[in-house]
Scaffold this active site. Structure first.
Site: not given
Length: 741
Positions: A92, A165
């Site tokens: 990320h 997510n």
């Protein structure tokens, strides 16, 4: 073969330089060959390990229990992984964020006493960070990847983080495998290639060797992995949490965010080109929407299962590779998330924001989900590595409620605490524990029974039913995209064992899918599947199940292509109408300078200054293109290959195209393929999302747009086509592939 592929760098250099390099000899003592078949997995202190796939838990054949802190190997594996990168996030790394608010329109007091989920009078401030997973901070936004969707709620009781997510499941069931799945997805270790994509040997080798990943890789090969924007994707908490109410009753819960603009995606060729043409496409889109006061919004929902019904399903509800389908567990929408302010500075806010799955508030708790249990350890460990022990004192991470305890010192400490004691208990009874009545957090007294072992309950061992369910539930164009995505990914694998074995896995899900992919990538014709298909479908898996809450073209980017001598009536009429509807218009011309309409004198000094020229932007950066008529303008555009390419590319990417007057023939020449029709006598024609009208009048461009399929007025038909995002029938009927773009 394997030994030659895995020959160490040291050996290769020695072959070239002989014994001349002392440094080669010096390095040889620290060089190990992963291809040596005698090696076995050990801890960093040398103890061989029998199992590195399951964290030590208290479990039984029927129930997966809590993870044990005493598992030093599990902690070492995660700890080493968390500290692999400095200072960038390991996963990320590339992100964009915004501030906003969370509000409730329905209290969930029947299942929880968390104030943030029960007090409908509250407005809870939030910061949301979106991200890709595999790429570095310098990678592109539009790669095929999972997208992070992390929310920090600054509640009155402390910070609550949902670290989610845009896909509701994950590749693995146990957090101890997280280093392996990310290592396999990241660039291969020998050459650091490829960046920010999963199309390589190691990723697909891992997918085959972990059947539990099958469900997830179908999601990542679907359109979900190439979203049109952060504003048009769902968010999921992924893990199973718990809610506890005032009666002491506990429920299992999953958290879901559904966008008001609908769930929409790019097509693959579009995503590929944007990665080079505008690698910041998604972060710019988010920023632009908020700056334009087109605030992104999501409905917040919960799926709730009473504790008494935990074992009523054919799958284990604590398995993060499984979804709770809506027919089994309906989504209850109770709140709204809105993003309404951009960061003031990227680094101290978007980059330094830090999330932890372990950040909960009273009324919300953990389950025994083994992926969640490990994430609770990992995320805190990661933030300590990235930002230091006082990371929660950074302004972006600091709670809005009072913070007080006996923690002291450490690098970059901000807080100055007055007083002579820094421990509990103390003689002054200073800073004592809170009572339940004061809002103190109390862990639910759950019963725990089982043996101490590296194992999961037997329900964790089924891996293919939901993968098939997902594929069966796709629309025809989504299935075609999955076939193409697998074909692309496996074509980039050059080790035959990798792509051949994966084709064998696919036959367990759908034989026709497996045959199509094998034919594309050079796999063997798959043998008959040993598994019996169930042929079931479910609601809420296809993106087609999530249209906009109301049809709209708000925030859509519309390119209007003109040249000298354009039709001002059509240009001004369309621009005014779509701007009034909330769309963003951009004038594109052969030059970024004043462009004069048909009959307009250059001496007047007016003209339209183009926002961009044809080479500075491409059709990929817009949701639709419109071309007004004007004989001279169209004559100029006809001689410009890039202008023709704009039309063909938009057609190939299934976007709405509008044309009036002389532009109708221009568009027809660019994409006149069998099955298309165009306006010839002034009527409005909608052919596969290409809207044409050969004659225009000032009253033909009304600003009040009705989004109705089959509209007879140009603006109504054109706006409706844009609101549908893409015309997938154009692809299904084979028209888009007839045009070179």
């Amino acid at each position: 073969m394997a030994s030659s592929i895995l020959a160490s760098a040291t050996e290769k250099v020695q072959e070239t330089l002989g014994e001349r390099s002392k440094k080669v000899a010096d390095l040889s003592a620290a060089t190990k060959d992963v291809g040596d078949k005698s090696h076995r997995i050990t801890t960093d202190f040398g103890v061989k390990q029998t199992n590195t796939d399951h964290w030590l838990t208290v479990s039984s054949e029927d129930h997966t229990g809590p993870t044990l802190l005493e598992d030093s190997h599990g902690r070492e594996k995660i700890h080493r992984f968390d500290h692999e990168r400095i200072p960038e996030r390991v996963v990320h790394a590339r992100g964009a964020g915004a501030f906003g608010k969370f509000t409730l329109f329905e209290s969930a007091a029947d299942v929880t006493n968390a104030g943030v989920l029960t007090d409908t009078s509250r407005e809870t401030p939030v910061f949301v960070r979106f991200s890709t997973v595999l790429g570095s901070r310098g990678s592109a936004d539009t790669v095929r990847d999972v997208r992070g969707f992390a929310i920090k709620f600054y509640t009155e009781e402390g910070n609550w983080d949902i670290v989610g997510n845009n896909i509701p499941v994950f590749f693995i069931q146990d957090a101890i495998k997280f280093p392996d799945v990310i290592h396999a997805g990241k660039p291969e270790p020998n050459n650091e290639v490829p960046q920010a994509q999963s199309a390589h040997n190691n990723f697909w080798d891992f997918q085959y060797l972990h059947p539990e990943a099958t469900h997830m890789f179908f999601w990542t090969m679907s359109d979900r992995a190439i979203p049109r924007s952060y504003r048009m994707m769902q968010g999921f908490g992924v893990n199973t949490f718990t809610l506890t109410n005032d009666k002491g009753e506990r429920n299992f819960v999953k958290f879901i965010f559904t966008p008001s603009l609908g769930v929409n995606s790019l097509v693959w060729d579009e995503a590929l080109k944007l990665a080079g043409q505008d690698p910041d496409f998604h972060r710019k889109d988010l920023w632009e929407a908020i700056e334009s006061n087109a605030f992104p919004k999501w409905k917040f929902g919960i799926q709730v299962i009473p504790e008494s019904k935990e074992h009523d399903f054919e799958f284990d509800i604590l398995d993060a590779t499984k979804i709770w389908t809506e027919d089994l567990v309906p989504i209850r929408y109770i709140g709204t998330l809105e993003l309404n302010r951009n960061p003031d500075e990227y680094f101290p806010q978007t980059e330094q924001v830090a999330f932890c799955t372990s950040h909960l508030v009273p009324g919300i708790g953990f389950s025994d989900d083994p992926l969640l249990q490990g994430r609770n350890f990992s995320y805190l460990d990661t933030q300590l590595s990235r930002l230091g022990v006082n990371w929660q004192e950074l302004p972006i991470n600091k709670p809005v409620c009072p913070v007080m305890n006996h923690n002291r010192d450490g690098a970059m400490r901000h807080t100055i605490t007055k007083g002579s004691v820094n421990y509990w208990p103390n003689r002054f009874e200073a800073v004592k524990p809170a009572t339940v009545q004061e809002g103190g957090y109390v862990d639910f007294p759950a019963n725990v029974a089982g043996i101490k072992a590296r194992m999961k309950s037997k329900k964790f061992k089924e891996h293919f039913n939901q993968a098939e369910l997902f594929y069966n539930s796709m629309s025809e164009h989504e299935k075609a995209h999955i076939v193409a995505a697998l074909g692309f990914e496996l074509d980039h694998c050059d080790d035959p064992i990798v792509y051949k074995r994966l084709c064998e896995r696919l036959v367990l899900i759908d034989p026709e899918l497996a045959e199509a992919v094998a034919d594309m990538v050079g796999g063997d014709s798959p043998a008959k599947a040993e598994r019996q298909k169930h042929n079931k479908k479910a609601k809420g898996l296809s993106q087609e199940d999530f249209p906009p809450f109301t049809p709209t073209i708000a925030t859509r980017r519309i390119a209007i292509i003109i040249a000298e001598g354009y039709d001002a009536i059509a240009y001004n009429g369309v621009k005014a109408a779509i701007t009034a509807a909330g769309a963003l218009t951009f004038t594109i011309a052969p030059r970024r300078n004043a462009i004069f309409a048909e009959g307009e004198s250059r001496e007047s000094g007016k003209g339209v200054v183009a926002d961009h020229h044809l080479e500075g932007m491409r059709s990929t950066m817009f949701d639709s293109i419109f071309i007004p008529g004007g004989a001279k303008s169209i004559e100029t555009l006809r001689k410009n290959g890039r202008a023709v390419h704009w039309v063909r590319e938009a057609f190939g990417h299934l976007k709405a195209i509008g044309a009036t007057g002389e532009a109708v023939q221009f568009v027809r020449d660019a994409c006149d393929v069998s099955g298309m029709s165009f306006s010839t006598a002034g009527e409005v024609v909608d052919s596969y999302g290409v809207i044409t009208s050969s004659k225009v009048s000032p009253d033909g461009f009304k600003k009040a747009i009705d989004y109705v399929k089959g509209a007879t007025d140009f603006m109504g038909a054109y706006a409706f086509a844009i609101s549908q995002h893409k015309n997938y029938q154009r692809k299904l009927d084979g028209l888009s592939v007839m045009v070179a773009y």
